[in-house]
Design an enzyme around this catalytic site. Structure first.
Site, PDB file in Angstrom:
ATOM      1  N   CYS A 149       9.346  88.707 -49.800  1.00  0.00           N
ATOM      2  CA  CYS A 149       8.920  89.486 -48.635  1.00  0.00           C
ATOM      3  C   CYS A 149       7.621  90.270 -48.803  1.00  0.00           C
ATOM      4  O   CYS A 149       6.886  90.415 -47.822  1.00  0.00           O
ATOM      5  CB  CYS A 149      10.042  90.333 -48.087  1.00  0.00           C
ATOM      6  SG  CYS A 149      10.740  91.458 -49.248  1.00  0.00           S
ATOM      7  N   SER A 185       2.112  90.152 -61.057  1.00  0.00           N
ATOM      8  CA  SER A 185       3.548  90.227 -61.346  1.00  0.00           C
ATOM      9  C   SER A 185       4.237  89.062 -60.652  1.00  0.00           C
ATOM     10  O   SER A 185       3.716  88.484 -59.710  1.00  0.00           O
ATOM     11  CB  SER A 185       4.126  91.549 -60.853  1.00  0.00           C
ATOM     12  OG  SER A 185       4.154  91.584 -59.446  1.00  0.00           O
TER      13      SER A 185
HETATM   14  P1  NAD Z   1       4.230  95.271 -62.331  1.00  0.00           P
HETATM   15  O1  NAD Z   1       4.141  96.415 -63.252  1.00  0.00           O
HETATM   16  O2  NAD Z   1       5.246  94.231 -62.546  1.00  0.00           O
HETATM   17  O3  NAD Z   1       2.811  94.510 -62.293  1.00  0.00           O
HETATM   18  C1  NAD Z   1       1.577  95.173 -62.298  1.00  0.00           C
HETATM   19  C2  NAD Z   1       0.436  94.166 -62.369  1.00  0.00           C
HETATM   20  O4  NAD Z   1      -0.805  94.860 -62.308  1.00  0.00           O
HETATM   21  C3  NAD Z   1       0.427  93.344 -63.638  1.00  0.00           C
HETATM   22  O5  NAD Z   1       0.054  92.014 -63.335  1.00  0.00           O
HETATM   23  C4  NAD Z   1      -0.656  94.027 -64.469  1.00  0.00           C
HETATM   24  O6  NAD Z   1      -1.262  93.165 -65.402  1.00  0.00           O
HETATM   25  C5  NAD Z   1      -1.629  94.432 -63.390  1.00  0.00           C
HETATM   26  N1  NAD Z   1      -2.504  95.536 -63.792  1.00  0.00           N
HETATM   27  C6  NAD Z   1      -2.138  96.760 -64.232  1.00  0.00           C
HETATM   28  N2  NAD Z   1      -3.224  97.489 -64.517  1.00  0.00           N
HETATM   29  C7  NAD Z   1      -4.305  96.728 -64.256  1.00  0.00           C
HETATM   30  C8  NAD Z   1      -5.715  96.922 -64.366  1.00  0.00           C
HETATM   31  N3  NAD Z   1      -6.214  98.071 -64.795  1.00  0.00           N
HETATM   32  N4  NAD Z   1      -6.531  95.915 -64.001  1.00  0.00           N
HETATM   33  C9  NAD Z   1      -6.022  94.742 -63.574  1.00  0.00           C
HETATM   34  N5  NAD Z   1      -4.709  94.510 -63.439  1.00  0.00           N
HETATM   35  C10 NAD Z   1      -3.858  95.477 -63.791  1.00  0.00           C
HETATM   36  O7  NAD Z   1       4.384  95.905 -60.870  1.00  0.00           O
HETATM   37  P2  NAD Z   1       4.822  95.240 -59.463  1.00  0.00           P
HETATM   38  O8  NAD Z   1       6.305  95.053 -59.420  1.00  0.00           O
HETATM   39  O9  NAD Z   1       3.947  94.080 -59.145  1.00  0.00           O
HETATM   40  O10 NAD Z   1       4.462  96.435 -58.482  1.00  0.00           O
HETATM   41  C11 NAD Z   1       3.123  96.871 -58.363  1.00  0.00           C
HETATM   42  C12 NAD Z   1       3.029  97.971 -57.336  1.00  0.00           C
HETATM   43  O11 NAD Z   1       3.350  97.454 -56.057  1.00  0.00           O
HETATM   44  C13 NAD Z   1       3.967  99.145 -57.554  1.00  0.00           C
HETATM   45  O12 NAD Z   1       3.305 100.326 -57.202  1.00  0.00           O
HETATM   46  C14 NAD Z   1       5.093  98.869 -56.603  1.00  0.00           C
HETATM   47  O13 NAD Z   1       5.741 100.058 -56.195  1.00  0.00           O
HETATM   48  C15 NAD Z   1       4.354  98.235 -55.464  1.00  0.00           C
HETATM   49  N6  NAD Z   1       5.160  97.361 -54.606  1.00  0.00           N
HETATM   50  C16 NAD Z   1       4.963  97.471 -53.277  1.00  0.00           C
HETATM   51  C17 NAD Z   1       5.669  96.689 -52.396  1.00  0.00           C
HETATM   52  C18 NAD Z   1       5.408  96.832 -50.940  1.00  0.00           C
HETATM   53  O14 NAD Z   1       6.138  96.285 -50.125  1.00  0.00           O
HETATM   54  N7  NAD Z   1       4.367  97.526 -50.546  1.00  0.00           N
HETATM   55  C19 NAD Z   1       6.607  95.783 -52.888  1.00  0.00           C
HETATM   56  C20 NAD Z   1       6.771  95.638 -54.261  1.00  0.00           C
HETATM   57  C21 NAD Z   1       6.036  96.441 -55.110  1.00  0.00           C
END
Ligand code: NAD
Length: 319
Positions: A149, A185
């Site tokens: 989603c 991710s």
């Molecule tokens: P995660 O920790 O699994 O993945 C983070 C990703 O960002 C990784 O691929 C990592 O390598 C990359 N990353 C981190 N620092 C970086 C940098 N300085 N430069 C380049 N890449 C970098 O987290 P996730 O589960 O993907 O969630 C990420 C964010 O999205 C969180 O804040 C989460 O709350 C949010 N999120 C939002 C929704 C929504 O519907 N808006 C849904 C899911 C997650």
């Protein structure tokens, strides 16, 4: 002077789907007189998840769904609770607020949710279909597959922003568009890069370690995306990937991280899905359209997925 950029709120995009969803729920009154039931499991006490859950409840109830938040104090009991909801015929959809264990056990739990109730679209079958650009679950093409989603919400935002060109045939509507996705991710960034590339875009997928390029090949010769490694992460490589980008999407889960405004080409579309603000206010001096958060569209897609799951179940029953 006046900044050229316009901020587009997720609520505005979500509104586009409210009517469609509400009407479908109305049309289901005969089979779901009290409205479809979505159950959310919260086992991590995360305040961001609490907030998201309360939004989900509000949105559900405003559109004729029922929502029940189940708090699990001891996360070791979560698996049993999911299995019970899988068996419970009154439950139509199940969602879980991650991270819980913060390791591979979370991926295991994603697969415990029954495929027929998986509103988030995290089941392996749905992922495999998405990565392979397969749109249906059955040979007869009656049962539509589900998309994860959050990536789906970002696709819908790009449609709203008219990045998808509707004059092109479906499946090629991003032909030649250059997109940068900062996050890879398995929940959001990688499936998103694949979805955009499957629709014809050139996608630079950036994570802390390296940069990859997702495309369907020259002249869209492939039916699904291919991946090429471009090398280790460096600011210079990121800058190069952004130099003629149409779209920049960020999802870095850190309050400290700010995407360098100077890398944004004039007129690019910028979208942040992280719960942290990855762009600072200067983004508006460069971006044409800026979407600061996407959560409300994600909730709409969750409910849309749930209706599709119910439709699939009913079609299977009728067979
Ligand atoms: P995660 O920790 O699994 O993945 C983070 C990703 O960002 C990784 O691929 C990592 O390598 C990359 N990353 C981190 N620092 C970086 C940098 N300085 N430069 C380049 N890449 C970098 O987290 P996730 O589960 O993907 O969630 C990420 C964010 O999205 C969180 O804040 C989460 O709350 C949010 N999120 C939002 C929704 C929504 O519907 N808006 C849904 C899911 C997650």
């Amino acid at each position: 002077g006046v900044k050229p950029g316009t901020t587009i709120l997720a609520s505005k995009v979500a509104k586009e789907y409210a009517d469609e969803i509400t009407k479908k729920v109305e049309a289901m009154k005969d089979i779901r007189p009290q409205g479809p039931l979505l159950v959310g499991f919260l086992a991590n006490g995360d305040p961001a998840a609490e907030m998201y859950a309360s939004w989900t409840k509000k949105t559900c109830e405003s559109m004729g769904f029922r929502y029940e938040l189940r708090r699990i104090d001891d996360k070791d009991f979560l698996e049993e609770a999911i299995i019970e909801a899988n068996r419970d015929q009154s439950v139509d959809g199940i969602m879980v607020y991650y991270p819980i264990f913060g390791n591979a056990q979370d991926q295991y739990l994603q697969q415990v949710v029954a495929r027929e109730k998986d509103v988030e679209g995290l089941n392996h079958v749905y992922y495999q279909n998405m990565y392979h650009n397969v749109r249906f679950l059955d040979e007869e093409k009656q049962l539509k597959s589900i998309l994860p989603c959050t990536p789906l919400a970002i696709v819908k935002i790009l449609e709203y922003l008219k990045i998808y060109n509707t004059l092109l045939p479906e499946g090629n509507r991003l032909y030649g568009k250059k997109c940068v996705v900062v996050n890879r991710s398995e929940i959001v960034g990688r499936p998103l890069a694949a979805l955009l590339a499957n629709d014809g875009a050139i996608v630079y997928s950036v994570d802390v370690n390296n940069v990859q390029k997702f495309t369907r090949g020259e002249g869209l010769k492939f039916t699904k995306h291919h991946v090429e490694d471009l090398g280790a992460y460096s600011d210079a490589l990121l800058k190069e990937c952004c130099s003629d980008a149409d779209v920049i999407i960020t999802g870095v889960p850190s309050e400290k991280y700010k995407f360098p405004t100077e890398y944004i080409p004039d007129g690019a579309v910028c979208i942040n899905f992280s719960s942290s603000k990855n762009f600072d206010d200067s983004v508006k001096t460069k971006a044409s359209l800026y979407v600061p958060m996407t959560g409300k569209v994600t909730i709409s897609m969750l409910l849309r997925n749930m209706l599709r799951l119910i439709e699939n179940t009913e079609k299977l029953k009728a067979k």
